[in-house]
Design a protein around this motif. Structure first.
Motif, PDB file in Angstrom:
ATOM      1  N   TYR A  81       0.711  -1.233  -0.075  1.00  0.00           N
ATOM      2  CA  TYR A  81      -0.067  -0.099   0.058  1.00  0.00           C
ATOM      3  C   TYR A  81       0.876   1.184   0.038  1.00  0.00           C
ATOM      4  N   GLU A  82       2.032   1.086   0.965  1.00  0.00           N
ATOM      5  CA  GLU A  82       2.782   2.642   0.860  1.00  0.00           C
ATOM      6  C   GLU A  82       3.500   2.530  -0.400  1.00  0.00           C
ATOM      7  N   GLN A  83       3.747   1.734  -1.222  1.00  0.00           N
ATOM      8  CA  GLN A  83       4.436   1.501  -2.289  1.00  0.00           C
ATOM      9  C   GLN A  83       3.580   1.951  -3.619  1.00  0.00           C
ATOM     10  N   GLY A  84       2.109   2.205  -3.084  1.00  0.00           N
ATOM     11  CA  GLY A  84       1.099   2.698  -4.036  1.00  0.00           C
ATOM     12  C   GLY A  84       0.518   1.359  -4.988  1.00  0.00           C
ATOM     13  N   ASP A  85       0.868   0.274  -4.641  1.00  0.00           N
ATOM     14  CA  ASP A  85       0.395  -0.914  -5.276  1.00  0.00           C
ATOM     15  C   ASP A  85      -0.906  -1.499  -4.686  1.00  0.00           C
ATOM     16  N   TYR A  86      -2.002  -0.985  -4.689  1.00  0.00           N
ATOM     17  CA  TYR A  86      -3.208  -1.002  -4.091  1.00  0.00           C
ATOM     18  C   TYR A  86      -3.559  -2.314  -4.315  1.00  0.00           C
ATOM     19  N   LEU A  87      -3.541  -2.699  -5.479  1.00  0.00           N
ATOM     20  CA  LEU A  87      -4.245  -3.935  -5.994  1.00  0.00           C
ATOM     21  C   LEU A  87      -3.703  -5.259  -5.209  1.00  0.00           C
ATOM     22  N   LYS A  88      -2.122  -5.129  -5.159  1.00  0.00           N
ATOM     23  CA  LYS A  88      -1.526  -6.206  -4.417  1.00  0.00           C
ATOM     24  C   LYS A  88      -1.694  -6.205  -3.027  1.00  0.00           C
ATOM     25  N   ALA A  89      -1.933  -4.866  -2.225  1.00  0.00           N
ATOM     26  CA  ALA A  89      -2.335  -4.560  -1.138  1.00  0.00           C
ATOM     27  C   ALA A  89      -3.659  -5.524  -0.613  1.00  0.00           C
ATOM     28  N   ILE A  90      -4.658  -5.321  -1.745  1.00  0.00           N
ATOM     29  CA  ILE A  90      -6.088  -5.872  -1.449  1.00  0.00           C
ATOM     30  C   ILE A  90      -6.075  -7.348  -1.507  1.00  0.00           C
ATOM     31  N   ASP A  91      -5.212  -7.783  -2.640  1.00  0.00           N
ATOM     32  CA  ASP A  91      -4.943  -9.387  -2.559  1.00  0.00           C
ATOM     33  C   ASP A  91      -4.738  -9.874  -1.290  1.00  0.00           C
ATOM     34  N   LEU A  92      -3.482  -9.431  -0.674  1.00  0.00           N
ATOM     35  CA  LEU A  92      -2.912  -9.771   0.515  1.00  0.00           C
ATOM     36  C   LEU A  92      -3.698  -9.843   1.763  1.00  0.00           C
ATOM     37  N   ALA A  93      -4.496  -8.672   1.966  1.00  0.00           N
ATOM     38  CA  ALA A  93      -5.398  -8.775   2.912  1.00  0.00           C
ATOM     39  C   ALA A  93      -6.464  -9.650   2.758  1.00  0.00           C
ATOM     40  N   GLU A  94      -7.082  -9.949   1.527  1.00  0.00           N
ATOM     41  CA  GLU A  94      -8.073 -10.824   1.317  1.00  0.00           C
ATOM     42  C   GLU A  94      -7.464 -12.113   1.659  1.00  0.00           C
ATOM     43  N   GLU A  95      -6.076 -12.568   1.038  1.00  0.00           N
ATOM     44  CA  GLU A  95      -5.726 -13.749   1.366  1.00  0.00           C
ATOM     45  C   GLU A  95      -5.653 -13.755   2.949  1.00  0.00           C
ATOM     46  N   GLY A  96      -5.075 -12.872   3.450  1.00  0.00           N
ATOM     47  CA  GLY A  96      -5.207 -12.988   5.180  1.00  0.00           C
ATOM     48  C   GLY A  96      -6.679 -13.349   5.601  1.00  0.00           C
ATOM     49  N   ILE A  97      -7.651 -12.501   5.336  1.00  0.00           N
ATOM     50  CA  ILE A  97      -8.683 -12.554   5.658  1.00  0.00           C
ATOM     51  C   ILE A  97      -9.404 -14.010   5.575  1.00  0.00           C
ATOM     52  N   GLY A  98      -8.843 -14.716   4.493  1.00  0.00           N
ATOM     53  CA  GLY A  98      -9.063 -16.151   4.408  1.00  0.00           C
ATOM     54  C   GLY A  98      -8.470 -17.223   5.397  1.00  0.00           C
ATOM     55  N   GLU A  99      -7.399 -16.641   5.863  1.00  0.00           N
ATOM     56  CA  GLU A  99      -6.832 -17.539   6.877  1.00  0.00           C
ATOM     57  C   GLU A  99      -7.415 -17.343   8.364  1.00  0.00           C
ATOM     58  N   LEU A 100      -7.667 -15.721   8.505  1.00  0.00           N
ATOM     59  CA  LEU A 100      -8.203 -15.437   9.901  1.00  0.00           C
ATOM     60  C   LEU A 100      -9.368 -14.538   9.594  1.00  0.00           C
ATOM     61  N   PRO A 101     -10.678 -15.243   9.168  1.00  0.00           N
ATOM     62  CA  PRO A 101     -11.795 -14.578   9.144  1.00  0.00           C
ATOM     63  C   PRO A 101     -12.239 -13.803  10.172  1.00  0.00           C
ATOM     64  N   GLU A 102     -12.046 -13.922  11.284  1.00  0.00           N
ATOM     65  CA  GLU A 102     -12.480 -13.246  12.594  1.00  0.00           C
ATOM     66  C   GLU A 102     -11.688 -12.066  12.858  1.00  0.00           C
ATOM     67  N   ASN A 103     -10.687 -11.895  12.183  1.00  0.00           N
ATOM     68  CA  ASN A 103      -9.673 -10.518  12.592  1.00  0.00           C
ATOM     69  C   ASN A 103     -10.262  -9.207  12.083  1.00  0.00           C
ATOM     70  N   ALA A 104     -10.764  -8.299  12.940  1.00  0.00           N
ATOM     71  CA  ALA A 104     -11.222  -7.203  12.448  1.00  0.00           C
ATOM     72  C   ALA A 104     -10.417  -6.479  11.780  1.00  0.00           C
ATOM     73  N   ASP A 105      -9.045  -6.212  12.270  1.00  0.00           N
ATOM     74  CA  ASP A 105      -7.880  -5.402  11.488  1.00  0.00           C
ATOM     75  C   ASP A 105      -7.745  -5.618  10.192  1.00  0.00           C
ATOM     76  N   LEU A 106      -7.997  -6.861   9.960  1.00  0.00           N
ATOM     77  CA  LEU A 106      -7.623  -7.043   8.087  1.00  0.00           C
ATOM     78  C   LEU A 106      -8.672  -6.469   7.470  1.00  0.00           C
TER      79      LEU A 106
END
Length: 467
Positions: free
Chosen positions: A385-410
């Motif tokens: 995200y800080e590098q301006g690559d929003y799409l990759k940031a979104i992909d990783l956040a969604e991958e993290g949510i897949g692993e941790l679906p109860e984590n509000a921060d993600l």
């Protein structure tokens, strides 16, 4: 015999061994007291110099052919080299001279057990039980044989008998706790230890094992009380102080944990593990300089102790000494590359000094090793995200949510990424889930949007959800 000793490995040997090897090299006539031979052989076995031990046994048996201890030592050395059959032959010979020697029987039993012949091992011990006065030790050996056989219920009964005869049998108390844990009877073990303490309230070992049972059941406050009694009875009980420190760490009582680890160090030879635990307590207290010293002491004691190198890296990272921290994180990884936290620490420091490629690689390794750690996905996506690559940031956040679906921060992070990517409808869906999972965490969202207008718009949505 001389060729067995020509390597002159004198360093680290006791004076009696050095003198013995010198006599061999000089081809002097050798006649030593049997106790001297026993000491020499014991040292060779401890240093895994089994061939030297066997050669010395043969020399000693020429002079003392009926020495039980020398024959047992020879059997030990043979067993350690994998020659179990010859070891058993030696013990049979020893038994002819000393038919009622407990040590011979114990070793015979242990060797049969190592061959998987558990019935034979138990038969030997049952015979010993009929004539020896050391019944507590025999019951312990029977329990240990059953434990090796994975017959834990039988082992438990034997350990209890050993403890009834000798309440201070430390090994029996320890192995009993292990077997009760394996069989899922830890709750039941509490009653056993409490009853035992009622009959012998000054048994420090019983209080200690009660503490272990409570710790394994994650009843840390009860564990602390049990360990406290153990240390009140025996103030220099290092293991109890150490375990009490661990219980305090789990309770978040970091000052008390620090005190316990210091008492551990004062009452035993300092080791790398305890110094790392002390460092962790200082770290939690944000006393980074003291933590750093503890981790450095751990490394000095054992340069291969990867946790020590990692601890130094964490302290330097917290002090914003990122270039220095990278070196220590890399050393920890070099020693043990299977720990996700080591890669995560390295990734954070690499990112701070602008080594983006190295940081991204480290985050990927951390995620592969421990995909259930939310910090990995939060930091990794944030770097993109800080590098301006929003799409990759979104992909990783969604991958993290897949692993941790109860984590509000993600969900909050992904909301911010999606807003910046102009995907508002999806963003509000993630925001709604974030608010359901952790409403009080919503202020973190404002950190992504310093502009007042965006903050107001988000606040209106959040306020509407609140109402």
């Amino acid at each position: 015999m001389e060729p067995d000793f020509v390597d002159k490995e004198d360093e680290g040997h006791s004076s009696v061994v050095r003198r013995f090897e010198e006599m061999l090299r000089n081809q002097e006539a050798i006649f030593l007291e049997v106790e001297a031979y026993e000491e020499i052989i014991r040292e060779y076995i401890e240093k895994h110099n089994f061939q030297k031990a066997l050669t010395t046994c043969d020399l000693a048996l020429q002079q003392y052919p009926y020495s039980t201890e020398i024959m047992i030592q020879k059997a030990h050395a043979l067993a350690d080299t994998g020659d179990t059959e010859d070891a058993l032959d030696i013990l049979e010979r020893a038994m002819l001279f000393h038919p009622n020697n407990v040590d011979i029987s114990f070793m015979q039993s242990a060797l049969y057990a190592s061959l998987g012949e558990f019935e034979t091992a138990l038969e030997i011990l049952e015979k010993v039980l009929s004539w020896t006065e050391e019944k507590d030790e025999v019951y312990f050996q029977i329990g240990w044989t059953y434990q090796q056989w994975h017959k834990y219920s039988e082992a438990i009964e034997c350990y209890k008998k050993a403890i009834q005869i000798n309440p201070n049998h430390e090994q029996a108390l320890y192995e009993l706790a292990f077997c009760l844990d394996v069989t899922g009877q830890l709750e039941e073990s509490l009653a056993f230890y409490k009853n035992f303490i009622d009959t012998d309230p000054y048994s420090h070992n019983a209080w200690y094992n009660l503490g272990i049972a409570y710790s394994k059941l994650q009843k840390y406050e009860d564990a602390v009380h049990a360990y406290e009694y153990a240390t009140l009875i025996k103030d220099d009980f290092a293991s109890a102080w150490y375990n009490m420190g661990n219980a305090h760490m789990n309770l978040g009582n970091f000052e008390s944990a620090k005190h316990c680890y210091e008492k551990t160090i004062a009452n035993e030879n300092p080791n790398a593990d305890t110094y790392c635990c002390l460092g962790a307590a200082y770290e939690e207290l944000e006393q980074y300089e003291k933590a750093l010293l503890s981790y450095q002491k751990a490394i000095k004691i054992d340069p291969q102790w990867d946790e020590g190198w990692y601890g130094v890296g964490v302290c330097l990272d917290m002090q914003e000494k990122w270039f220095e921290a990278i070196h220590f994180f890399r050393k920890a990884i070099q020693l043990n590359g299977e720990i996700a936290d080591y890669w995560l620490g390295a990734a954070h420091s690499e990112a701070q000094v602008g080594n983006i490629v190295s940081a991204l690689e480290a985050y990927e390794n951390a995620a592969n090793l421990d995909p259930t750690n939310p910090e990995v996905w939060l930091e990794w996506s944030m770097l993109h995200y800080e590098q301006g690559d929003y799409l990759k940031a979104i992909d990783l956040a969604e991958e993290g949510i897949g692993e941790l679906p109860e984590n509000a921060d993600l969900y909050y992070y992904n909301t911010a990424y999606l807003i910046n990517a102009g995907r508002y409808k999806e963003a509000f869906q993630y925001l709604e889930n974030a608010l359901i999972l952790g409403f009080d965490r919503h202020p973190m969202l404002f950190e992504f949007f310093p502009e007042l207008e965006k903050q107001k718009a988000l606040y209106r949505i959040i306020d509407q959800y609140r109402r």
